[in-house]
Design a protein around this motif. Structure first.
Motif, PDB file in Angstrom:
ATOM      1  N   TRP A  67     -15.056  -6.868 -11.108  1.00 37.75           N
ATOM      2  CA  TRP A  67     -13.929  -6.603 -10.097  1.00 37.75           C
ATOM      3  C   TRP A  67     -14.437  -5.697  -8.899  1.00 37.75           C
ATOM      4  CZ3 TRP A  67      -9.699  -8.926  -9.244  1.00 37.75           C
ATOM      5  CH2 TRP A  67      -8.623  -8.323  -8.712  1.00 37.75           C
ATOM      6  N   PRO A  68     -14.665  -6.150  -7.697  1.00 38.19           N
ATOM      7  CA  PRO A  68     -15.762  -5.598  -6.728  1.00 38.19           C
ATOM      8  C   PRO A  68     -15.090  -4.757  -5.846  1.00 38.19           C
ATOM      9  CG  PRO A  68     -15.132  -7.831  -6.014  1.00 38.19           C
ATOM     10  CD  PRO A  68     -14.458  -7.666  -7.125  1.00 38.19           C
ATOM     11  N   THR A  69     -13.884  -3.831  -6.275  1.00 41.95           N
ATOM     12  CA  THR A  69     -13.299  -2.896  -5.224  1.00 41.95           C
ATOM     13  C   THR A  69     -13.870  -1.580  -5.362  1.00 41.95           C
ATOM     14  OG1 THR A  69     -11.713  -2.157  -7.428  1.00 41.95           O
ATOM     15  CG2 THR A  69     -11.158  -4.134  -6.267  1.00 41.95           C
ATOM     16  N   ILE A  70     -13.322  -0.647  -4.431  1.00 43.01           N
ATOM     17  CA  ILE A  70     -13.846   0.472  -4.040  1.00 43.01           C
ATOM     18  C   ILE A  70     -13.541   1.321  -5.332  1.00 43.01           C
ATOM     19  CG2 ILE A  70     -13.892   2.612  -2.731  1.00 43.01           C
ATOM     20  CD1 ILE A  70     -14.855  -0.080  -1.262  1.00 43.01           C
ATOM     21  N   GLN A  71     -12.436   1.328  -5.895  1.00 38.60           N
ATOM     22  CA  GLN A  71     -12.304   1.777  -7.232  1.00 38.60           C
ATOM     23  C   GLN A  71     -12.989   1.576  -8.336  1.00 38.60           C
ATOM     24  OE1 GLN A  71      -9.719   0.373 -10.097  1.00 38.60           O
ATOM     25  NE2 GLN A  71     -10.881   1.839 -11.023  1.00 38.60           N
ATOM     26  N   ASP A 110       0.721  -1.267  -0.016  1.00 33.19           N
ATOM     27  CA  ASP A 110       0.206   0.064  -0.107  1.00 33.19           C
ATOM     28  C   ASP A 110       0.887   1.068  -0.036  1.00 33.19           C
ATOM     29  OD1 ASP A 110      -2.006  -1.955   0.289  1.00 33.19           O
ATOM     30  OD2 ASP A 110      -2.578  -1.405   2.284  1.00 33.19           O
ATOM     31  N   THR A 111       0.728   2.008  -0.991  1.00 34.22           N
ATOM     32  CA  THR A 111       1.262   3.381  -1.187  1.00 34.22           C
ATOM     33  C   THR A 111       0.473   4.389  -1.594  1.00 34.22           C
ATOM     34  OG1 THR A 111       1.957   2.826  -3.460  1.00 34.22           O
ATOM     35  CG2 THR A 111       3.341   2.287  -1.537  1.00 34.22           C
ATOM     36  N   ALA A 112       0.729   5.685  -1.353  1.00 29.35           N
ATOM     37  CA  ALA A 112       0.233   7.073  -2.007  1.00 29.35           C
ATOM     38  C   ALA A 112       0.192   6.967  -3.723  1.00 29.35           C
ATOM     39  CB  ALA A 112       0.821   8.208  -1.709  1.00 29.35           C
ATOM     40  N   ARG A 113       1.393   6.309  -3.986  1.00 28.96           N
ATOM     41  CA  ARG A 113       1.485   6.162  -5.468  1.00 28.96           C
ATOM     42  C   ARG A 113       0.217   4.963  -6.184  1.00 28.96           C
ATOM     43  NH1 ARG A 113       6.657   6.037  -8.576  1.00 28.96           N
ATOM     44  NH2 ARG A 113       7.292   6.429  -6.563  1.00 28.96           N
ATOM     45  N   LEU A 114      -0.063   4.293  -5.269  1.00 25.99           N
ATOM     46  CA  LEU A 114      -1.247   3.399  -5.636  1.00 25.99           C
ATOM     47  C   LEU A 114      -2.472   3.920  -5.594  1.00 25.99           C
ATOM     48  CD1 LEU A 114      -0.456  -0.481  -4.214  1.00 25.99           C
ATOM     49  CD2 LEU A 114      -1.053   0.227  -6.623  1.00 25.99           C
ATOM     50  N   ARG A 115      -2.692   4.781  -4.574  1.00 21.48           N
ATOM     51  CA  ARG A 115      -3.849   5.424  -4.564  1.00 21.48           C
ATOM     52  C   ARG A 115      -4.176   6.185  -5.636  1.00 21.48           C
ATOM     53  NH1 ARG A 115      -6.446   9.962  -3.372  1.00 21.48           N
ATOM     54  NH2 ARG A 115      -8.149   9.830  -2.036  1.00 21.48           N
ATOM     55  N   MET A 167      -5.017  -1.259  -3.332  1.00 18.85           N
ATOM     56  CA  MET A 167      -5.528  -1.256  -4.621  1.00 18.85           C
ATOM     57  C   MET A 167      -6.389  -2.348  -4.396  1.00 18.85           C
ATOM     58  SD  MET A 167      -5.645  -0.427  -7.930  1.00 18.85           S
ATOM     59  CE  MET A 167      -4.056   0.294  -8.616  1.00 18.85           C
ATOM     60  N   GLN A 168      -6.629  -3.290  -3.546  1.00 14.70           N
ATOM     61  CA  GLN A 168      -7.489  -4.167  -3.658  1.00 14.70           C
ATOM     62  C   GLN A 168      -8.548  -4.200  -2.666  1.00 14.70           C
ATOM     63  OE1 GLN A 168      -6.472  -6.426  -6.099  1.00 14.70           O
ATOM     64  NE2 GLN A 168      -4.567  -5.249  -5.918  1.00 14.70           N
ATOM     65  N   ALA A 169      -9.007  -3.012  -2.162  1.00 16.71           N
ATOM     66  CA  ALA A 169      -9.846  -2.548  -0.987  1.00 16.71           C
ATOM     67  C   ALA A 169     -11.127  -2.913  -1.462  1.00 16.71           C
ATOM     68  CB  ALA A 169      -9.817  -1.319  -0.380  1.00 16.71           C
ATOM     69  N   VAL A 170     -11.899  -3.453  -0.756  1.00 15.22           N
ATOM     70  CA  VAL A 170     -13.528  -3.820  -1.198  1.00 15.22           C
ATOM     71  C   VAL A 170     -14.252  -3.380   0.229  1.00 15.22           C
ATOM     72  CG1 VAL A 170     -12.827  -5.717  -2.641  1.00 15.22           C
ATOM     73  CG2 VAL A 170     -13.324  -6.091  -0.132  1.00 15.22           C
ATOM     74  N   GLU A 171     -15.487  -3.393  -0.047  1.00 14.74           N
ATOM     75  CA  GLU A 171     -16.598  -2.929   1.192  1.00 14.74           C
ATOM     76  C   GLU A 171     -16.234  -4.090   2.388  1.00 14.74           C
ATOM     77  OE1 GLU A 171     -17.866  -0.407   1.657  1.00 14.74           O
ATOM     78  OE2 GLU A 171     -18.287   0.372  -0.379  1.00 14.74           O
ATOM     79  N   PRO A 172     -16.187  -3.808   3.572  1.00  8.22           N
ATOM     80  CA  PRO A 172     -15.996  -4.561   4.783  1.00  8.22           C
ATOM     81  C   PRO A 172     -16.761  -5.673   4.855  1.00  8.22           C
ATOM     82  CG  PRO A 172     -15.649  -2.238   5.417  1.00  8.22           C
ATOM     83  CD  PRO A 172     -16.396  -2.441   3.929  1.00  8.22           C
ATOM     84  N   GLY A 232     -16.970   9.727  -2.949  1.00  6.06           N
ATOM     85  CA  GLY A 232     -16.064   9.836  -4.413  1.00  6.06           C
ATOM     86  C   GLY A 232     -14.640   9.638  -4.186  1.00  6.06           C
ATOM     87  N   GLU A 233     -13.713  10.094  -4.753  1.00  3.25           N
ATOM     88  CA  GLU A 233     -12.352   9.751  -4.653  1.00  3.25           C
ATOM     89  C   GLU A 233     -11.714   9.741  -3.390  1.00  3.25           C
ATOM     90  OE1 GLU A 233      -8.137  11.638  -6.193  1.00  3.25           O
ATOM     91  OE2 GLU A 233      -9.677  11.556  -7.703  1.00  3.25           O
ATOM     92  N   GLU A 234     -12.518  10.519  -2.514  1.00  4.25           N
ATOM     93  CA  GLU A 234     -11.665  10.512  -1.104  1.00  4.25           C
ATOM     94  C   GLU A 234     -11.967   9.105  -0.195  1.00  4.25           C
ATOM     95  OE1 GLU A 234     -13.960  13.235   1.646  1.00  4.25           O
ATOM     96  OE2 GLU A 234     -15.110  13.391  -0.179  1.00  4.25           O
ATOM     97  N   ASP A 235     -12.588   8.275  -0.915  1.00  4.05           N
ATOM     98  CA  ASP A 235     -13.139   7.018  -0.315  1.00  4.05           C
ATOM     99  C   ASP A 235     -11.776   6.062  -0.641  1.00  4.05           C
ATOM    100  OD1 ASP A 235     -15.189   8.095   0.581  1.00  4.05           O
ATOM    101  OD2 ASP A 235     -16.627   7.304  -0.781  1.00  4.05           O
ATOM    102  N   LEU A 236     -11.115   6.337  -1.708  1.00  9.49           N
ATOM    103  CA  LEU A 236     -10.240   5.563  -2.063  1.00  9.49           C
ATOM    104  C   LEU A 236      -8.940   5.364  -0.775  1.00  9.49           C
ATOM    105  CD1 LEU A 236      -9.590   6.404  -5.867  1.00  9.49           C
ATOM    106  CD2 LEU A 236     -10.723   4.578  -5.035  1.00  9.49           C
ATOM    107  N   SER A 237      -8.552   3.995  -0.609  1.00  8.85           N
ATOM    108  CA  SER A 237      -7.321   4.085   0.433  1.00  8.85           C
ATOM    109  C   SER A 237      -6.022   3.933  -0.512  1.00  8.85           C
ATOM    110  CB  SER A 237      -7.704   2.953   1.326  1.00  8.85           C
ATOM    111  OG  SER A 237      -7.563   1.872   0.715  1.00  8.85           O
TER     112      SER A 237
END
Length: 721
Positions: A333-337, A292-297, A495-500, A487-492
């Motif tokens: 692809w069920p990710t937040i992104q 996890d990095t800011a680059r990936l975000r 890269m693989q983040a999904v709803e908990p 919106g975009e602020e929900d991204l962490s």
């Protein structure tokens, strides 16, 4: 050749019966064409209206699929997946297409998804867009045959990674990079555009209309499974960077527009190397997608921006061609992104699998785990990708063969899809039915993953789905818990983040889905997600009387009951119960005590499986009905099937036909009496065989799938008052 194969199959079945082990019984049917008027012919209770401008499918009132002339009345679609290849027989000839389409209607299907059409048309072709004329003719005829039977179409704008390029023989393998290239290269996008013109905008001689203008075309999925991150994962290879170099330059341009300078970027990215400069376009792509990095975000934000703009561009192409129907994309692809990327689409489509396997080679592995053990996570995961107020279709799902718990899917998926108010279910397969066992194609010589047509367990599940889901036996919940999106602020930085998963348990109780935070009123899952307490949400639902006080849900105890009271998941006992006015059903891995479903009580069972009792009267009711279909599914495998381990996780040899059904029995009693009742086996072809049990007064019997006419998953119970 076909006749010879059928005779050989029949002889093989007869020979095997003499040496079969006690636990497994060989299926005797060869023809699987459901007879008109039989208990398995649903065309009377689930009729398909003629397709015309009034019966064109639209996004109706409340964001549900509906016919154009009745936008207030939601339509549930049971979808036939037609993912044919030469190995599974390809498109049928005209006569067989007529029979096949009629059979789909009898099985209760009212929409078909045409998948890998581009690959089929280009098999063995050396030049770009040089479609095989015979395959094109068969494709067009099949569309017309489906339409004549009231079956709508879902089309992929692109399925194969090779598109319509000539000279390739790996069209079903993710070897090409067209799906990624069309985001960044004008030439690749132009190839996709021409494919729509050559395939969808071409006049179908059997309908007299271009496919793209036909009222039967319900939906176009722009490109199948086309999220940029997913494509990167699909093409991962040892020693290869995780992201295609073609992404680098566009990403640098996007960063330059956002940050303006290397100095500004360095304040946000602690890992920015001194050799990386925005001014020179030398900022590198991440070297590891799992760190996890800011680059990936930022890469996620770039992917969403790119996916949104590309979908808009593709949609304009279709609109310019005169298409007025529904459009979707990014269907797996069920990710937040990717949730952000799907935000503006007409329809959300999603694919999901339990115990997935990607090939047929020896050494392939599944985990042999129950989907109830993780509270149906594969369904909860996609429930949280839905955007409320839009139609939602499951474009692919399966609980895959040879998982011994796959009987669960036939009850779980249609029940919870109905509870959620989803619009379409498509169990992925080469095809959902076959006309006969013994077809001379390599993928039809044995049951395989994605070959549900040959699998009596999967077919039993599809029969249940036609009633639980399409007929509407299970009600849609009145409770909706939105998942707030900013919106975009929900991204962490993940890269693989999904709803908990601990929050998506709500999908087993009532409707869930994504919604803009600015319009949410009432109970919701808030941002950030870590501030939410599931038990507090449940307590609030009870306090506001949105969840009945009688609801027994206790997540920690493994009990989850739907708000409607029709569905109960009992994780600790490995059971899923459904009780409605027209059907009662139980999937169970253990049965330590009788299970009372209302009308039907399952007293005892000699092994795991699924049992369903459905009224098939004109006015379906378990209370007042007289004709009932019993569906009883245990397990099935191929003759000579072998594994490399005792747990049967690793395949050594898929074996061959005939299919074997695991012998099973269950003791049932009904809270009903009749002057006379009869229980008759129903063959896999719908033929009703002589009764195996009968009586008068209170109804109770032992149901065995080992009948004098051969093993089956179906029975007809008839009552005389």
């Amino acid at each position: 050749m076909y006749r010879v194969a059928m005779i050989a199959f029949a002889l093989g079945a007869a020979a095997f019966q003499a040496i079969a082990a006690d636990e497994w019984i060989a299926v005797r049917e060869i023809s699987l064409e459901v007879q008109a008027g039989s208990p398995l012919d649903f065309s009377g209770i689930l009729p398909n209206p003629a397709i015309d401008s009034g019966h064109r499918l639209i996004a109706g009132r409340g964001g549900r699929l509906a016919f154009a002339d009745a936008p207030e009345r939601p339509q549930r679609l049971l979808c036939a997946s037609l993912a044919w290849s030469p190995a599974s027989g390809g498109f049928p000839d005209h006569a067989e297409a007529d029979r096949y389409a009629e059979q789909l209607a009898r099985h209760g299907y009212n929409v078909a998804r045409l998948h890998f059409v581009d690959a089929n048309l280009m098999v063995g072709r050396k030049k770009d867009f040089d479609f095989d004329p015979e395959i094109l003719d068969r494709f067009h005829y099949l569309l017309a045959a489906l339409k004549r039977n009231g079956i709508h179409w879902i089309m992929d704008g692109l399925t194969s990674w090779r598109g319509a390029y000539g000279g390739y023989d790996d069209r079903w393998d993710p070897s090409g990079n067209l799906k990624t290239a069309l985001y960044f290269y004008d030439k690749a996008f132009a190839h996709w555009k021409r494919l729509q013109e050559e395939l969808l905008a071409r006049i179908n001689p059997y309908t007299g209309t271009a496919t793209i203008h036909d009222d039967a075309l319900a939906l176009i999925i722009l490109v199948n499974e086309n999220a940029i991150e997913f494509e990167s994962v699909v093409n991962d290879k040892p020693g290869k960077p995780p992201y295609d170099p073609m992404i680098g330059a566009p990403f640098n341009r996007w960063l330059k527009e956002r940050y303006g300078s290397t100095a500004a970027l360095a304040k946000v990215w602690p890992d920015l190397h001194r050799s990386e400069r925005l001014e020179d376009g030398t900022v590198a792509l991440p070297l590891d997608r799992y760190v996890d990095t800011a680059r990936l975000r930022d890469l996620q934000a770039f992917f969403s921006d790119t996916e949104i703009s590309t979908a808009e561009h593709m949609s304009r192409v279709l609109r310019d061609l005169g298409y007025g129907g529904l459009i979707s994309s990014y269907n797996n692809w069920p990710t937040i992104q990717t949730g952000l990327s799907r935000r503006g689409l007409d329809v959300v489509t999603m694919n999901t699998y339990h115990d997935w396997i990607g090939g047929y080679q020896a050494g392939g592995r599944i985990e042999q785990v129950s989907s109830l053990a993780d509270d149906l996570n594969y369904l909860r995961m996609i429930a949280a990708t839905r955007w409320l107020g839009k139609p939602f279709m499951v474009s692919e799902y399966d609980h895959l063969f040879w998982n011994r718990f796959r009987y669960e899917a036939g009850i779980a998926v249609p029940a919870f899809a109905a509870l959620q108010g989803w619009d379409a279910l498509c169990r992925h397969a080469h095809g959902p039915i076959v006309l006969a066992y013994g077809e001379p194609y390599s993928h039809k010589r044995a049951m395989l993953p994605y070959a549900i047509a040959l699998d009596p367990v999967a077919r039993a599940g599809e029969t249940i789905a036609a009633l639980l889901f399409r007929r509407g036996d299970v009600a849609t919940s009145d409770v909706t818990v939105p998942f707030a999106v900013r919106g975009e602020e929900d991204l962490s930085e993940d890269m693989q983040a999904v709803e908990p998963p601990w929050l998506t348990e709500l999908a087993l109780i009532g409707k869930i889905g994504l919604q803009d935070q600015s319009v949410i009123e009432g109970i919701s899952v808030k941002q950030p997600r870590g501030t939410n307490d599931l038990n507090v949400i449940l307590d609030t639902l009870r306090a506001k009387r949105e969840l009945p006080t009688s609801n027994v849900t206790d997540i920690d105890a493994g009990l989850i009951e739907s708000e409607t009271g029709q569905i109960l998941l009992d994780r600790r006992n490995g059971q899923l119960r459904v009780s409605t006015l027209a059907m009662e059903a139980l999937a169970h891995s253990s049965l330590r005590a009788p299970v009372d479903l209302g009308i039907m009580t399952v007293e005892n069972a000699d092994g795991p499986g699924a049992i369903a009792l459905a009224s098939i009267d004109a006015e379906p009711s378990l209370e007042t009905g007289h004709r009932f279909l019993l569906v009883f599914a245990t397990d099935a495998r191929n003759t000579g099937m072998r594994f490399r381990d005792r747990e049967e996780k690793v395949i050594a040899d898929y074996g061959r036909l005939p299919v074997l059904i695991r012998r099973g029995a269950v003791d049932l009693s009904l809270d009903k009496s009749a002057r006379r009742w009869t229980l008759s086996p129903v063959g896999l072809d719908g033929m009703v065989h002589p009764p195996v049990d009968q009586g008068s007064g209170q109804i109770s019997f032992r149901l065995s799938n080992d009948t004098p006419s051969g093993p089956t998953t179906y029975f007809l119970l008839e009552l005389t008052e």
